[in-house]
Each structure stands twice: as C-alpha cells, then as structure tokens.
Write an enzyme that holds these catalytic residues in place. Structure first.
Site, PDB file in Angstrom:
ATOM      1  N   LYS A 200       0.847  -1.201   0.000  1.00  0.00           N
ATOM      2  CA  LYS A 200       0.000   0.000   0.000  1.00  0.00           C
ATOM      3  C   LYS A 200       0.881   1.249   0.000  1.00  0.00           C
ATOM      4  O   LYS A 200       1.524   1.580   0.982  1.00  0.00           O
ATOM      5  CB  LYS A 200      -0.935   0.068   1.216  1.00  0.00           C
ATOM      6  CG  LYS A 200      -2.054   1.089   0.968  1.00  0.00           C
ATOM      7  CD  LYS A 200      -2.632   1.731   2.197  1.00  0.00           C
ATOM      8  CE  LYS A 200      -1.891   2.917   2.716  1.00  0.00           C
ATOM      9  NZ  LYS A 200      -1.929   4.136   1.868  1.00  0.00           N
ATOM     10  N   GLY A 253       7.153   5.012   8.111  1.00  0.00           N
ATOM     11  CA  GLY A 253       6.332   6.212   8.267  1.00  0.00           C
ATOM     12  C   GLY A 253       6.543   6.816   9.641  1.00  0.00           C
ATOM     13  O   GLY A 253       7.624   6.677  10.224  1.00  0.00           O
ATOM     14  N   SER A 254       5.516   7.456  10.151  1.00  0.00           N
ATOM     15  CA  SER A 254       5.644   8.189  11.404  1.00  0.00           C
ATOM     16  C   SER A 254       5.711   7.234  12.592  1.00  0.00           C
ATOM     17  O   SER A 254       5.166   6.128  12.563  1.00  0.00           O
ATOM     18  CB  SER A 254       4.456   9.140  11.566  1.00  0.00           C
ATOM     19  OG  SER A 254       3.254   8.404  11.601  1.00  0.00           O
ATOM     20  N   THR A 255       6.355   7.673  13.652  1.00  0.00           N
ATOM     21  CA  THR A 255       6.453   6.855  14.863  1.00  0.00           C
ATOM     22  C   THR A 255       5.069   6.629  15.465  1.00  0.00           C
ATOM     23  O   THR A 255       4.775   5.539  15.956  1.00  0.00           O
ATOM     24  CB  THR A 255       7.418   7.527  15.864  1.00  0.00           C
ATOM     25  OG1 THR A 255       8.736   7.474  15.293  1.00  0.00           O
ATOM     26  CG2 THR A 255       7.442   6.811  17.202  1.00  0.00           C
ATOM     27  N   GLY A 258       3.435   3.969  13.480  1.00  0.00           N
ATOM     28  CA  GLY A 258       4.217   2.751  13.721  1.00  0.00           C
ATOM     29  C   GLY A 258       3.844   2.080  15.029  1.00  0.00           C
ATOM     30  O   GLY A 258       3.702   0.855  15.096  1.00  0.00           O
ATOM     31  N   GLU A 275      10.184   1.095  10.236  1.00  0.00           N
ATOM     32  CA  GLU A 275      11.179   2.149   9.985  1.00  0.00           C
ATOM     33  C   GLU A 275      10.474   3.457  10.281  1.00  0.00           C
ATOM     34  O   GLU A 275       9.612   3.881   9.511  1.00  0.00           O
ATOM     35  CB  GLU A 275      11.612   2.142   8.514  1.00  0.00           C
ATOM     36  CG  GLU A 275      12.324   0.895   8.066  1.00  0.00           C
ATOM     37  CD  GLU A 275      13.694   0.745   8.685  1.00  0.00           C
ATOM     38  OE1 GLU A 275      14.208   1.733   9.253  1.00  0.00           O
ATOM     39  OE2 GLU A 275      14.231  -0.365   8.610  1.00  0.00           O
ATOM     40  N   CYS A 309      13.692  10.567   6.554  1.00  0.00           N
ATOM     41  CA  CYS A 309      13.691  10.064   7.936  1.00  0.00           C
ATOM     42  C   CYS A 309      15.045  10.288   8.595  1.00  0.00           C
ATOM     43  O   CYS A 309      15.116  10.499   9.794  1.00  0.00           O
ATOM     44  CB  CYS A 309      13.287   8.603   7.979  1.00  0.00           C
ATOM     45  SG  CYS A 309      14.179   7.574   6.817  1.00  0.00           S
ATOM     46  N   GLU A 407      10.116  15.609  15.170  1.00  0.00           N
ATOM     47  CA  GLU A 407      10.461  15.485  13.754  1.00  0.00           C
ATOM     48  C   GLU A 407       9.608  16.489  12.965  1.00  0.00           C
ATOM     49  O   GLU A 407       8.386  16.390  12.958  1.00  0.00           O
ATOM     50  CB  GLU A 407      10.166  14.057  13.284  1.00  0.00           C
ATOM     51  CG  GLU A 407      10.532  13.825  11.838  1.00  0.00           C
ATOM     52  CD  GLU A 407      10.371  12.374  11.411  1.00  0.00           C
ATOM     53  OE1 GLU A 407       9.279  11.810  11.619  1.00  0.00           O
ATOM     54  OE2 GLU A 407      11.331  11.817  10.855  1.00  0.00           O
TER      55      GLU A 407
END
Ligand code: NAP
Ligand code: MG
Length: 503
Positions: A200, A253-255, A258, A275, A309, A407
C-alpha cells in the site's frame, strides 16, 4: 535573470506522463487492473502547482481482502517459492532491467507526484531502487540454512539443521518521501525471501507504485505475487495490519502510526518491521573546515526538502566555529531555494502537500514564538499554488523546544553549540529517536569514539544520507524495529526452522 527570480511555475509534463495520468483509477490485484469495489477515488495533486492532476482508486476493506486472498493463494500454491531460485533471481533482474529502461519516465512521475526535483529522482531514487533489486536478486540463490552438531547428544546420534523459510504474505506500507525507492526497498527483499506481497503506497504518492505494476506484468511475475492497493491508511492500511491471512507487516512512516501498527499486529502475532521517524544529530568538530561543514550540513537537512527520515535536523557545532558554520549555512541556502520539480535548475522542490506545508510552517512559527531566531529562511516564497518553503535555519534554540525535540520533516534545521565531546554525546542522545547521526572531523580517534557512543542505527562520517542496498538500515529506540537492506533485511522476511532427526 537568476534562477531565483524566475516564477515558481511547474513546467509541462511529457506526453507519456500525460497519457499515464489519463488512465482510469485502478488497483492491481492478482495480476490484473481492477476498479475499487466502492468506486471511490482520491485526488492526486502536483505539489509544484497545488493542482489536481488525476485520481487514484480508494481501496475498501473488501478490496484489501481480495488482494490478500490473491497473495495468500500465490504463496500457498507455491507458484512463487516453487520456482527454482535461479528463475526467481532472473525475474527480479528482469524487473531491474525494465526499471532501468524506463528510469527517466519514473523520475518524471516521481517529481510530478512528490515534488522532488526530477534530476534528483533520476540521480538518487532510481539508481538506488535498481541497485537494490539487483543486490537482492542474488540472495534468492544464497539464503541457506546450516547444519549443527547437537550439544547434548553423542556425535552421530542426531542429524540437525536449520532452514530459512519465507514468512508468507507480507503487507508493506510505505510513505510519500521516497515513494518508489521505499516500495522497492520492501518488495525486493520479500521477493528474494519467497514471500508474496500486498503493497500500500501513501495516498499522496501512489503513481510510481502503480507504474511499477506495468513492469511487474511485463517482467512475467506469476499473478498474485505482488499486489498493489492504493487508498487510505485508516482503511486499507488498517485492514492489512489486522488481516488474519497476513503474516508479516513492514511499515515505514511516522512513529505514531508505527506504534499503532505494532499494537494492531500483535492481535495475530504478525512479524513486524518498522522504519520510523528521526531527529538525527549532525556533529561538527572544531578541526573541520567551517564552509565544508556548512555545505554538508545544508545537504543533510535540505535534500528532499528535509522530508527524509534520516535528515540531519539537529546541528551541533563546536563553539569555536559555530558562527562561521551558521554564516556558511545561510549562504548555501540559496543553492537549495525551492523550484518546481520539473525545472532542471531545481535542487529542492516544494514539500509534498498543503498539510505538510502547514505543519512545517507551524513548527517555524512555534519555534520563533518560543524564542528561537532565524539565521536564514523561515518564510514561503510566492508561487502560483505550490507548497514551497525556503530553507530555514533556527538558532538560539533550547533543548526542550518542540523544534529541537520533534520530527519536523521539512527544510528546517536547528543549530546549537557545544564545548566538549562528552557534552555533545549527551545532547546528541537526548532524543527518543535513534535513526542516524553524522560526524564531521578528520580526527579519527574522535570519529570512532563518537560513532560508538551515539545511539543510532546508522552513523555517517564526513558525509550524510549515504544509504546502500548492502548496508542494513534501521533505528535504535523509537526509530523502529528490525532492519532493511543487506542480508539482515532479507532475513527479516524469513522464519528460522530447526530440524532435529534421531539417526
Ligand atoms: P504516516 O501517517 O505514518 O503514513 C505512512 C504510511 O502509513 C502511509 O502509507 C499511510 O497511508 C499509512 N497509514 C496511515 N495510518 C495507517 C493505519 N492506521 N494503518 C496502516 N497504515 C496507515 O505518515 P504521514 O501522515 O504521511 O506523515 C506524517 C509525519 O510522519 C511526517 O510529517 C513525518 O514526521 C513522518 N514521516 C516519517 C517518514 C519516515 O520515513 N520515517 C515518512 C513519512 C512521514 P496514507 O498515506 O493513506 O495516510
Ligand atoms: Mg501527490
């Protein structure tokens, strides 16, 4: 007239890109193009103009279920793992060859969709993706187990060995900053390990993943081995990470997302590779030439408009050269002034979306309100609709400010000074993230001491952002779980089986 006084207007697309954008919105399931069951679509916007250029299909949960069923069948009936490893190797190489043939077209689409300069996509994203495929192709014939002499029984009474087997169906969810190269970073090792895939892409940047499906067909992969569903993370992504027939989730993607995915995947104990975000430090030691350091630090944060990232978003410069490096950054900023993605003079494009523009500008405003000063940038140039932000450097920041801790994912650097190495190690590690770090010095002893003390998955010395398909990549702390690339990245798609036979 200098390139910086030219208006920020996107250039015309090639005929081939225009034809691609005119295609009807489709999902790629079981080797075929199919509309979404709901008929719903999502707008695709060129960030260099802010204009809608086409629409993509929005997969429903039922569409995801179809894609997972196709991947499940393709795995269970061994149409992929049943091929000789050399045959799978050849198919992956074939895909690399096709991508190389069409690299210029992919670079243009990536530039149109993501906003990154076409020349940078052609010089960075595409070669990385192609090399990655070629590298993992070799693993199809080299992933081996080993034999072991059991330790608790006399020699010759047991035969024991380890097998590496593919995990099964892999759901792969990728972000919008390096759309094609991140998709390949996930597809390639999964294919080498023998997994089947539902990918996706990010809803903001699905075009190159869809274009890749053309090449997957042309290369001759068996139907259902790679499926590509476009749509929303909250619907299609969510269904993938909860689907009982998915064995493995790999997410970049974003923490925040995640963490959510890790929790959701636990329900069915899926294997998970994450990641996630970063706030990577760049440390400049006093021996290093100030202007060279400034050029390196500028590239570390402004490449891809800071939407990386591993962006070097926290700069720590020794007090003795701090002012010189900050002056240098301000002068290098003009090289990175944003331009439309198809402009051959572009080194940095717009950010990816209106949402990202608002978010980044919000951070700059919050930083200056909290007492930070602008050494350069901080504003948006006027344009006819694109999401352009000038390269920005903030000084006079405090360690607890949001701009230092969070971030930003935009062309915004915070610069701080330090006086001794112990102090800069403490500051560099004062973050929940641990993705990467850069160290700039010719003092080899200091380089290696810092490389061992900074908690991050990748350390760069006198460079920043070099990623290589051969080198494992991933995060310490809240920057992720597991590794991509290298042998470790392929093994993340395998289970280790112990076989113990009494003789
Ligand atoms: P994000 O929400 O983490 O998106 C990444 C991917 O996850 C996209 O494909 C997204 O789909 C999907 N997704 C979203 N919610 C999901 C869910 N509940 N279940 C499964 N998949 C889901 O990132 P973003 O919102 O695009 O960006 C926000 C921030 O994340 C950025 O500002 C940046 O700080 C960080 N980020 C980090 C990286 C990185 O490489 N570490 C990359 C991108 C963003 P949709 O596109 O449909 O939402
Ligand atoms: Mg887009």
């Amino acid at each position: 007239m200098s390139s910086h006084s030219k208006p920020l207007t996107q250039l015309p697309y090639s005929d081939e890109a225009t034809r691609f954008l005119a295609r009807p919105p489709r999902l790629f399931i079981n080797g075929e193009w199919t509309p979404s069951s709901s008929g719903n679509t999502v707008a695709v916007i060129d960030p260099s103009s802010g204009k809608e250029i086409t629409r993509i299909a929005e997969a429903s949960e039922a569409d995801v279920d179809r894609a997972v069923a196709a991947a499940r069948t393709a795995f269970d009936d061994s149409r992929w793992t049943g091929l000789a490893p050399t045959a799978r190797e050849r198919l992956i190489h074939h895909l690399a060859d096709l991508l190389e043939r069409d690299a210029d077209k992919f670079a243009e689409l990536e530039a149109i969709d993501n906003g990154k300069p076409k020349a940078f996509a052609a010089a960075g994203d595409l070669p990385f993706a192609i090399a990655n495929l070629r590298y993992v192709a070799g693993w199809t014939t080299k992933l081996a187990g080993e034999t072991i002499e059991p330790g608790l029984s006399p020699e010759g009474t047991f035969h024991a060995y380890l097998r590496r087997e593919p995990i099964g169906v892999a759901a792969q969810i990728v972000p919008w900053n390096f759309p094609l190269s991140m998709a390949i970073d996930k597809i390639a090792p999964a294919l080498a390990a023998g997994c089947t895939i539902v990918l996706k892409p990010a809803e903001l940047t699905s075009l190159t993943a869809l274009r890749l499906a053309d090449l997957i067909i042309e290369a001759g992969f068996p139907a259902g081995v790679v499926n590509i569903v476009t749509g929303r993370g909250s619907v299609a992504g969510e269904r993938l990470v909860r689907h009982p027939d998915v064995d493995k989730v790999s997410f970049t993607g974003s923490t925040a997302v995640g963490k959510h995915i890790n929790t959701a995947a636990t329900e069915t104990m899926k294997r998970v590779t994450l990641e996630l975000g970063g706030k990577s430090p760049v440390v400049v030691l006093p021996d290093f030439d100030a202007d060279q350091a400034a050029a390196g630090a500028a590239q570390a944060i402004f490449y891809n408009a800071g939407q990386v990232c591993v962006a070097g978003s926290r700069l720590y410069v020794h007090s003795s050269i701090f002012d010189k490096v900050v002056e240098g950054l301000a002068s290098h900023a003009s090289y990175w002034a944003p331009r439309p993605s198809l402009d051959p003079d572009a080194h940095m494009g717009p950010v990816v979306s209106q949402g990202q523009f608002d978010r980044v500008m919000g951070y700059i405003e919050a930083g200056t309100k909290a007492g930070a000063s602008l050494a350069t940038g901080g504003d948006a140039p006027s344009s006819d609709g694109g999401y352009y932000i000038n390269p920005t450097v903030l000084v006079d920041v405090k360690p607890d400010m949001g701009v230092v801790r969070e971030e930003i994912f935009g062309p915004v650097l915070v610069a701080q000074r330090y006086d001794d190495l112990d102090d800069v190690v403490r500051q560099a590690n004062d973050t929940p993230y641990g993705l990467a770090a850069g160290i700039w010095t010719h003092d080899l002893g200091a380089m290696h001491r810092l490389a061992s003390k900074i908690k991050a998955g990748t350390i760069w010395g006198n460079t920043h952002g070099a990623v290589d398909p051969l080198m494992p990549f991933g995060g310490y702390k809240q920057s992720g779980i597991g590794r991509q690339q290298g042998r470790a990245g392929v093994e993340m798609y395998t289970e280790l089986k112990s076989v113990i036979i009494r003789l």
